[in-house]
Design a protein around this motif. Structure first.
Motif, PDB file in Angstrom:
ATOM      1  N   VAL A   1      80.781-101.688  72.176  1.00 37.09           N
ATOM      2  CA  VAL A   1      79.579-101.346  71.430  1.00 37.09           C
ATOM      3  C   VAL A   1      78.923-102.666  71.041  1.00 37.09           C
ATOM      4  CG1 VAL A   1      78.614-100.024  69.512  1.00 37.09           C
ATOM      5  CG2 VAL A   1      80.778 -99.296  70.543  1.00 37.09           C
ATOM      6  N   PRO A   2      78.157-103.260  71.979  1.00 36.76           N
ATOM      7  CA  PRO A   2      77.614-104.595  71.759  1.00 36.76           C
ATOM      8  C   PRO A   2      76.707-104.716  70.529  1.00 36.76           C
ATOM      9  CG  PRO A   2      77.130-103.818  73.997  1.00 36.76           C
ATOM     10  CD  PRO A   2      77.810-102.715  73.281  1.00 36.76           C
ATOM     11  N   SER A   3      75.926-103.689  70.242  1.00 37.84           N
ATOM     12  CA  SER A   3      74.993-103.776  69.113  1.00 37.84           C
ATOM     13  C   SER A   3      75.715-103.916  67.775  1.00 37.84           C
ATOM     14  CB  SER A   3      74.072-102.561  69.079  1.00 37.84           C
ATOM     15  OG  SER A   3      74.836-101.377  68.935  1.00 37.84           O
ATOM     16  N   LEU A   4      76.944-103.445  67.714  1.00 40.38           N
ATOM     17  CA  LEU A   4      77.734-103.563  66.490  1.00 40.38           C
ATOM     18  C   LEU A   4      78.757-104.686  66.586  1.00 40.38           C
ATOM     19  CD1 LEU A   4      78.379 -99.766  65.783  1.00 40.38           C
ATOM     20  CD2 LEU A   4      76.622-101.241  64.775  1.00 40.38           C
ATOM     21  N   GLY A   5      78.838-105.307  67.767  1.00 43.44           N
ATOM     22  CA  GLY A   5      79.785-106.396  67.964  1.00 43.44           C
ATOM     23  C   GLY A   5      81.227-105.943  67.868  1.00 43.44           C
ATOM     24  N   LEU A   6      81.527-104.777  68.431  1.00 47.04           N
ATOM     25  CA  LEU A   6      82.897-104.280  68.338  1.00 47.04           C
ATOM     26  C   LEU A   6      83.308-103.515  69.584  1.00 47.04           C
ATOM     27  CD1 LEU A   6      82.786-100.969  67.635  1.00 47.04           C
ATOM     28  CD2 LEU A   6      82.070-101.866  65.442  1.00 47.04           C
ATOM     29  N   ALA A   7      84.583-103.270  69.668  1.00 47.86           N
ATOM     30  CA  ALA A   7      85.156-102.476  70.755  1.00 47.86           C
ATOM     31  C   ALA A   7      85.982-101.365  70.130  1.00 47.86           C
ATOM     32  CB  ALA A   7      86.020-103.347  71.651  1.00 47.86           C
ATOM     33  N   LEU A   8      85.865-100.171  70.694  1.00 49.17           N
ATOM     34  CA  LEU A   8      86.586 -99.004  70.196  1.00 49.17           C
ATOM     35  C   LEU A   8      87.623 -98.574  71.222  1.00 49.17           C
ATOM     36  CD1 LEU A   8      83.683 -96.716  68.905  1.00 49.17           C
ATOM     37  CD2 LEU A   8      85.450 -97.802  67.523  1.00 49.17           C
ATOM     38  N   PRO A   9      88.901 -98.757  70.942  1.00 47.91           N
ATOM     39  CA  PRO A   9      89.911 -98.229  71.855  1.00 47.91           C
ATOM     40  C   PRO A   9      89.874 -96.700  71.853  1.00 47.91           C
ATOM     41  CG  PRO A   9      90.845 -99.895  70.394  1.00 47.91           C
ATOM     42  CD  PRO A   9      89.483 -99.545  69.858  1.00 47.91           C
TER      43      PRO A   9
END
Length: 186
Positions: A167-175
């Motif tokens: 989720v680039p816009s939030l600067g995170l990755a969700l497993p």
């Protein structure tokens, strides 16, 4: 038996009316539509997704909101399972100001709407960067992520339980495993 005819209503009247209702509703093309309660798996997945996002976002920039209103057109207000909106929105808002991330937990009865009508409505929002739909009966996700040229024609489908959703816009990755943590499939 008394049958009441629906009263004509605009979005503002609908939003004020929903505050007084115990049930959940959406306003779809000028019609009030009652939403069903959902199964245990739906709520577990939605709660997991909320926790996963809320533990990773920058709280100075973003608010993670469950079932919060999103204005998607002249006569439609939806209530996605998860909305990520700027953190500085007034506490009196009834709808998101500039949602960057929306998520729906899909059931068999909502597949056409979540992947069809809602996808078309949500992907038109200028602030939206990611629309995520997750299945309630298996670890599977449909992800639309806005690129420089806009959204792709269709979603990326992820069905590997070990996969990670960027989720680039939030600067995170969700497993995907975090979204389905402790969910038992029949």
């Amino acid at each position: 038996m008394t049958i009441q005819r629906p009263m004509p209503m605009d979005k503002a009247a609908f939003l004020a009316w929903t505050e007084r209702q115990e049930e959940n509703y959406e306003f779809v093309r000028g019609r009030v539509v009652m939403m069903t309660g959902g199964l245990r798996g739906h709520w577990q997945i939605a709660a997991n997704l909320f926790r996963a996002l809320d533990s990773r976002v920058d709280h100075d920039r973003w608010a993670v909101l469950p079932e919060f209103g999103v204005d998607v057109g002249p006569s439609t207000v939806r209530f996605p399972d998860i909305v990520v909106d700027p953190a500085d929105g007034p506490t009196t808002d009834r709808t998101a100001t500039a949602p960057v991330f929306l998520a729906e937990v899909m059931s068999p009865s909502s597949e056409r709407v979540d992947l069809g009508d809602k996808a078309a409505e949500y992907l038109r929002l200028p602030s939206l960067h990611t629309y995520l739909v997750v299945a309630h009966d298996e670890p599977k996700a449909w992800v639309w992520t806005r690129a420089a040229g806009g959204f792709p024609a269709g979603p990326v489908v992820i069905d590997d339980p070990a996969a990670v959703i960027d989720v680039p816009s939030l600067g995170l990755a969700l497993p995907l495993a975090d979204i389905y943590r402790r969910v038992r499939f029949d």
